[in-house]
Design an enzyme around this catalytic site. Structure first.
Site, PDB file in Angstrom:
ATOM      1  N   SER A   3       0.858  -1.191   0.000  1.00  0.00           N
ATOM      2  CA  SER A   3       0.000   0.000   0.000  1.00  0.00           C
ATOM      3  C   SER A   3       0.884   1.227   0.000  1.00  0.00           C
ATOM      4  O   SER A   3       2.012   1.202   0.514  1.00  0.00           O
ATOM      5  CB  SER A   3      -0.895   0.011   1.245  1.00  0.00           C
ATOM      6  OG  SER A   3      -1.515   1.274   1.422  1.00  0.00           O
TER       7      SER A   3
ATOM      8  N   TYR B  62      -2.379  -0.897  10.170  1.00  0.00           N
ATOM      9  CA  TYR B  62      -2.378  -1.214   8.743  1.00  0.00           C
ATOM     10  C   TYR B  62      -1.053  -0.820   8.111  1.00  0.00           C
ATOM     11  O   TYR B  62      -0.463  -1.583   7.341  1.00  0.00           O
ATOM     12  CB  TYR B  62      -3.542  -0.487   8.070  1.00  0.00           C
ATOM     13  CG  TYR B  62      -3.690  -0.765   6.594  1.00  0.00           C
ATOM     14  CD1 TYR B  62      -4.205  -1.982   6.148  1.00  0.00           C
ATOM     15  CD2 TYR B  62      -3.339   0.189   5.645  1.00  0.00           C
ATOM     16  CE1 TYR B  62      -4.348  -2.244   4.795  1.00  0.00           C
ATOM     17  CE2 TYR B  62      -3.487  -0.066   4.294  1.00  0.00           C
ATOM     18  CZ  TYR B  62      -3.995  -1.272   3.868  1.00  0.00           C
ATOM     19  OH  TYR B  62      -4.135  -1.528   2.519  1.00  0.00           O
TER      20      TYR B  62
END
Length: 267
Positions: free
Chosen positions: A140, A153
Protein backbone atom coordinates in the site's frame (compact mmCIF):
# COMPACT_ATOMS: atom_id res chain seq x y z
CA UNK A 1 8.36 -12.27 -18.68
CA UNK A 2 5.91 -13.85 -21.12
CA UNK A 3 2.58 -14.55 -19.40
CA UNK A 4 1.06 -16.95 -21.92
CA UNK A 5 0.14 -20.21 -20.14
CA UNK A 6 1.66 -19.05 -16.85
CA UNK A 7 -0.09 -20.62 -13.85
CA UNK A 8 -1.19 -17.89 -11.44
CA UNK A 9 -2.69 -17.84 -7.97
CA UNK A 10 -4.34 -14.60 -6.80
CA UNK A 11 -5.56 -14.33 -3.22
CA UNK A 12 -8.51 -12.02 -2.67
CA UNK A 13 -9.31 -12.42 -6.34
CA UNK A 14 -13.10 -12.14 -6.31
CA UNK A 15 -13.16 -8.32 -6.35
CA UNK A 16 -11.08 -5.15 -6.49
CA UNK A 17 -7.43 -5.23 -7.49
CA UNK A 18 -7.33 -9.02 -7.40
CA UNK A 19 -10.18 -9.47 -9.86
CA UNK A 20 -8.91 -6.67 -12.11
CA UNK A 21 -5.50 -8.36 -12.16
CA UNK A 22 -7.10 -11.67 -13.06
CA UNK A 23 -8.82 -10.01 -16.04
CA UNK A 24 -5.52 -8.53 -17.23
CA UNK A 25 -3.70 -11.84 -16.89
CA UNK A 26 -6.41 -13.81 -18.65
CA UNK A 27 -6.14 -11.35 -21.55
CA UNK A 28 -2.43 -12.24 -21.69
CA UNK A 29 -3.19 -15.96 -21.89
CA UNK A 30 -2.38 -16.89 -18.30
CA UNK A 31 -4.22 -19.63 -16.42
CA UNK A 32 -5.59 -18.20 -13.20
CA UNK A 33 -6.83 -19.49 -9.85
CA UNK A 34 -8.55 -16.90 -7.66
CA UNK A 35 -9.45 -17.25 -3.99
CA UNK A 36 -12.03 -15.57 -1.80
CA UNK A 37 -13.80 -16.13 1.49
CA UNK A 38 -17.36 -16.05 0.11
CA UNK A 39 -18.82 -18.45 -2.43
CA UNK A 40 -21.24 -16.18 -4.31
CA UNK A 41 -18.83 -13.33 -5.17
CA UNK A 42 -16.21 -15.90 -6.13
CA UNK A 43 -18.64 -17.71 -8.43
CA UNK A 44 -19.59 -14.43 -10.11
CA UNK A 45 -15.94 -13.54 -10.62
CA UNK A 46 -15.09 -16.93 -12.13
CA UNK A 47 -18.12 -16.73 -14.43
CA UNK A 48 -17.08 -13.28 -15.66
CA UNK A 49 -13.51 -14.43 -16.32
CA UNK A 50 -14.63 -17.55 -18.15
CA UNK A 51 -16.98 -15.43 -20.26
CA UNK A 52 -13.94 -13.72 -21.79
CA UNK A 53 -12.27 -17.04 -22.48
CA UNK A 54 -10.25 -17.46 -19.31
CA UNK A 55 -8.88 -20.78 -18.09
CA UNK A 56 -9.95 -19.96 -14.55
CA UNK A 57 -11.27 -21.55 -11.42
CA UNK A 58 -11.96 -20.38 -7.90
CA UNK A 59 -11.20 -21.66 -4.42
CA UNK A 60 -13.25 -20.66 -1.40
CA UNK A 61 -10.71 -20.24 1.38
CA UNK A 62 -9.61 -17.84 4.11
CA UNK A 63 -5.86 -17.39 3.69
CA UNK A 64 -5.76 -15.95 7.19
CA UNK A 65 -6.03 -19.51 8.52
CA UNK A 66 -3.70 -22.49 8.22
CA UNK A 67 -6.51 -24.62 6.78
CA UNK A 68 -7.42 -21.94 4.27
CA UNK A 69 -3.85 -21.63 3.04
CA UNK A 70 -3.64 -25.38 2.58
CA UNK A 71 -6.92 -25.44 0.65
CA UNK A 72 -5.68 -22.56 -1.49
CA UNK A 73 -2.50 -24.34 -2.56
CA UNK A 74 -4.28 -27.63 -3.23
CA UNK A 75 -6.60 -25.74 -5.56
CA UNK A 76 -3.80 -23.84 -7.28
CA UNK A 77 -1.86 -27.06 -7.87
CA UNK A 78 -4.70 -28.32 -10.07
CA UNK A 79 -2.96 -26.57 -12.97
CA UNK A 80 -0.03 -28.92 -12.39
CA UNK A 81 2.17 -26.30 -10.77
CA UNK A 82 2.50 -22.63 -9.93
CA UNK A 83 4.47 -19.89 -11.67
CA UNK A 84 3.13 -16.69 -10.10
CA UNK A 85 1.76 -16.08 -6.61
CA UNK A 86 -0.05 -12.77 -6.07
CA UNK A 87 -0.49 -12.02 -2.36
CA UNK A 88 -3.38 -9.59 -2.71
CA UNK A 89 -5.89 -10.42 0.04
CA UNK A 90 -6.01 -7.72 2.69
CA UNK A 91 -8.07 -6.06 5.38
CA UNK A 92 -8.20 -2.70 7.15
CA UNK A 93 -9.70 -0.98 10.16
CA UNK A 94 -8.96 2.73 10.47
CA UNK A 95 -9.21 4.84 13.61
CA UNK A 96 -7.23 5.83 16.66
CA UNK A 97 -5.11 3.04 18.07
CA UNK A 98 -6.79 3.17 21.47
CA UNK A 99 -10.18 2.80 19.79
CA UNK A 100 -9.10 -0.21 17.74
CA UNK A 101 -9.88 -3.54 19.37
CA UNK A 102 -7.28 -6.23 19.87
CA UNK A 103 -9.30 -8.49 17.59
CA UNK A 104 -9.18 -5.88 14.81
CA UNK A 105 -5.44 -5.38 15.27
CA UNK A 106 -4.80 -9.11 15.15
CA UNK A 107 -7.03 -9.52 12.08
CA UNK A 108 -5.03 -6.89 10.16
CA UNK A 109 -1.69 -8.42 11.08
CA UNK A 110 -2.96 -11.90 10.23
CA UNK A 111 -4.33 -11.15 6.76
CA UNK A 112 -1.99 -8.31 5.68
CA UNK A 113 1.32 -9.72 6.89
CA UNK A 114 1.31 -13.17 8.44
CA UNK A 115 -0.89 -14.83 5.80
CA UNK A 116 1.30 -13.73 2.84
CA UNK A 117 4.44 -14.84 4.65
CA UNK A 118 3.07 -18.27 5.51
CA UNK A 119 1.38 -18.82 2.15
CA UNK A 120 4.60 -17.90 0.35
CA UNK A 121 6.52 -20.32 2.55
CA UNK A 122 4.07 -23.11 1.69
CA UNK A 123 4.16 -22.26 -2.01
CA UNK A 124 7.95 -22.27 -2.34
CA UNK A 125 8.31 -25.87 -3.57
CA UNK A 126 5.86 -25.13 -6.42
CA UNK A 127 7.49 -21.79 -7.28
CA UNK A 128 10.98 -23.29 -7.28
CA UNK A 129 9.81 -26.15 -9.48
CA UNK A 130 8.54 -23.59 -12.00
CA UNK A 131 12.09 -22.44 -12.75
CA UNK A 132 10.68 -18.99 -13.47
CA UNK A 133 8.63 -18.25 -10.36
CA UNK A 134 7.39 -14.84 -9.25
CA UNK A 135 5.95 -13.61 -5.97
CA UNK A 136 3.91 -10.40 -6.09
CA UNK A 137 3.12 -8.70 -2.79
CA UNK A 138 0.40 -6.04 -2.92
CA UNK A 139 1.35 -3.59 -0.19
CA UNK A 140 0.00 0.00 0.00
CA UNK A 141 1.08 3.58 -0.44
CA UNK A 142 0.60 3.82 3.33
CA UNK A 143 3.58 1.47 3.64
CA UNK A 144 5.68 4.29 2.16
CA UNK A 145 4.10 7.21 4.01
CA UNK A 146 2.43 6.41 7.31
CA UNK A 147 -0.87 8.23 7.78
CA UNK A 148 -2.62 9.00 11.06
CA UNK A 149 -5.40 6.59 12.03
CA UNK A 150 -3.82 3.74 10.04
CA UNK A 151 -1.03 2.74 12.43
CA UNK A 152 -1.56 -1.03 12.44
CA UNK A 153 -2.38 -1.21 8.74
CA UNK A 154 0.73 0.84 7.93
CA UNK A 155 2.86 -1.43 10.11
CA UNK A 156 1.55 -4.60 8.48
CA UNK A 157 1.88 -3.32 4.91
CA UNK A 158 5.35 -1.87 5.55
CA UNK A 159 6.30 -5.24 7.00
CA UNK A 160 5.02 -6.94 3.85
CA UNK A 161 7.11 -4.59 1.70
CA UNK A 162 10.31 -5.31 3.62
CA UNK A 163 9.48 -9.02 3.62
CA UNK A 164 9.38 -8.89 -0.17
CA UNK A 165 12.60 -6.90 -0.43
CA UNK A 166 14.48 -9.29 1.84
CA UNK A 167 13.05 -12.33 0.10
CA UNK A 168 14.01 -10.97 -3.31
CA UNK A 169 17.62 -10.78 -2.19
CA UNK A 170 17.41 -14.19 -0.55
CA UNK A 171 16.23 -15.76 -3.83
CA UNK A 172 18.57 -13.80 -6.10
CA UNK A 173 19.97 -16.12 -8.76
CA UNK A 174 17.70 -18.98 -7.69
CA UNK A 175 14.90 -18.69 -10.27
CA UNK A 176 12.33 -16.88 -8.11
CA UNK A 177 11.67 -13.14 -8.49
CA UNK A 178 9.82 -10.92 -5.99
CA UNK A 179 7.94 -7.73 -6.84
CA UNK A 180 6.15 -5.32 -4.48
CA UNK A 181 3.19 -3.18 -5.56
CA UNK A 182 2.22 0.03 -3.74
CA UNK A 183 -1.32 1.06 -4.74
CA UNK A 184 -2.76 4.36 -3.61
CA UNK A 185 -6.42 4.83 -2.71
CA UNK A 186 -8.24 2.50 -5.11
CA UNK A 187 -11.94 2.20 -5.93
CA UNK A 188 -12.60 -1.24 -4.46
CA UNK A 189 -15.09 -2.71 -1.98
CA UNK A 190 -12.37 -2.37 0.67
CA UNK A 191 -12.56 1.43 0.28
CA UNK A 192 -16.34 1.74 0.26
CA UNK A 193 -16.55 2.90 3.90
CA UNK A 194 -13.77 5.47 3.57
CA UNK A 195 -15.20 8.97 2.98
CA UNK A 196 -11.85 10.77 2.60
CA UNK A 197 -11.24 12.53 -0.71
CA UNK A 198 -8.34 14.22 -2.51
CA UNK A 199 -8.34 17.12 -0.06
CA UNK A 200 -7.31 14.63 2.63
CA UNK A 201 -4.76 12.77 0.55
CA UNK A 202 -7.00 10.05 -0.90
CA UNK A 203 -6.80 10.55 -4.67
CA UNK A 204 -8.61 7.51 -5.95
CA UNK A 205 -7.90 5.49 -9.07
CA UNK A 206 -9.50 2.47 -10.63
CA UNK A 207 -8.57 -1.11 -9.83
CA UNK A 208 -8.00 -1.60 -13.57
CA UNK A 209 -5.25 1.04 -13.60
CA UNK A 210 -3.49 -0.67 -10.70
CA UNK A 211 -3.84 -4.07 -12.35
CA UNK A 212 -2.44 -2.82 -15.66
CA UNK A 213 0.64 -1.49 -13.85
CA UNK A 214 1.01 -4.73 -11.91
CA UNK A 215 0.97 -6.83 -15.08
CA UNK A 216 3.36 -4.46 -16.84
CA UNK A 217 5.65 -4.88 -13.84
CA UNK A 218 5.49 -8.64 -14.24
CA UNK A 219 6.34 -8.43 -17.90
CA UNK A 220 9.33 -6.14 -17.27
CA UNK A 221 10.45 -7.96 -14.09
CA UNK A 222 10.19 -4.75 -12.10
CA UNK A 223 11.30 -4.73 -8.48
CA UNK A 224 8.58 -2.32 -7.40
CA UNK A 225 5.44 -0.73 -8.81
CA UNK A 226 4.58 2.54 -7.05
CA UNK A 227 1.27 4.16 -7.99
CA UNK A 228 0.70 7.89 -7.67
CA UNK A 229 3.24 9.21 -10.13
CA UNK A 230 5.55 12.13 -9.48
CA UNK A 231 3.37 13.50 -6.68
CA UNK A 232 3.67 10.27 -4.68
CA UNK A 233 7.42 10.06 -5.20
CA UNK A 234 7.83 13.70 -4.15
CA UNK A 235 5.99 12.96 -0.91
CA UNK A 236 8.16 9.90 -0.33
CA UNK A 237 11.28 12.05 -0.67
CA UNK A 238 9.88 14.64 1.73
CA UNK A 239 9.02 11.87 4.19
CA UNK A 240 12.61 10.61 4.03
CA UNK A 241 14.40 13.94 4.12
CA UNK A 242 12.17 16.32 6.13
CA UNK A 243 9.42 14.23 7.71
CA UNK A 244 8.40 17.06 10.05
CA UNK A 245 6.93 18.84 7.02
CA UNK A 246 4.45 16.00 6.56
CA UNK A 247 3.86 15.84 10.31
CA UNK A 248 2.65 19.45 10.18
CA UNK A 249 0.52 18.80 7.12
CA UNK A 250 -1.19 15.81 8.69
CA UNK A 251 -1.72 17.67 11.96
CA UNK A 252 -3.75 20.29 10.10
CA UNK A 253 -5.81 17.55 8.44
CA UNK A 254 -6.38 15.41 11.52
CA UNK A 255 -9.88 16.55 12.59
CA UNK A 256 -11.37 16.17 9.10
CA UNK A 257 -9.42 12.98 8.40
CA UNK A 258 -10.50 11.35 11.67
CA UNK A 259 -14.15 11.94 10.79
CA UNK A 260 -13.77 10.77 7.19
CA UNK A 261 -12.10 7.44 8.04
CA UNK A 262 -13.71 6.55 11.36
CA UNK A 263 -16.01 3.99 9.70
CA UNK A 264 -13.38 2.63 7.32
CA UNK A 265 -13.46 -1.09 7.98
CA UNK A 266 -13.02 -4.12 5.74
CA UNK A 267 -12.09 -7.15 7.78
Amino acid sequence: MHLQDKRVLITGGSSGIGLATAHQLVAKGARVCITGRRQEPLDRAVEALRAIGGDVFGVVADVGTHEGRGTTLVGAAAFGGLDILVNNAGGVRAGRLEDTTEAEIRAMVEVDLLAPILLTRMAMPLLRASGDGVIVNVASGIALIGMPFYATYAAAKAGLARFGESLRREFSGEGVHVMTVYPGATETPMMSTNRAGPELGFVRESADDVAISLVQGLESRALEVVRGGDARMAMVRINQETPAVLDERFQALKPALAEAVRDHSAL
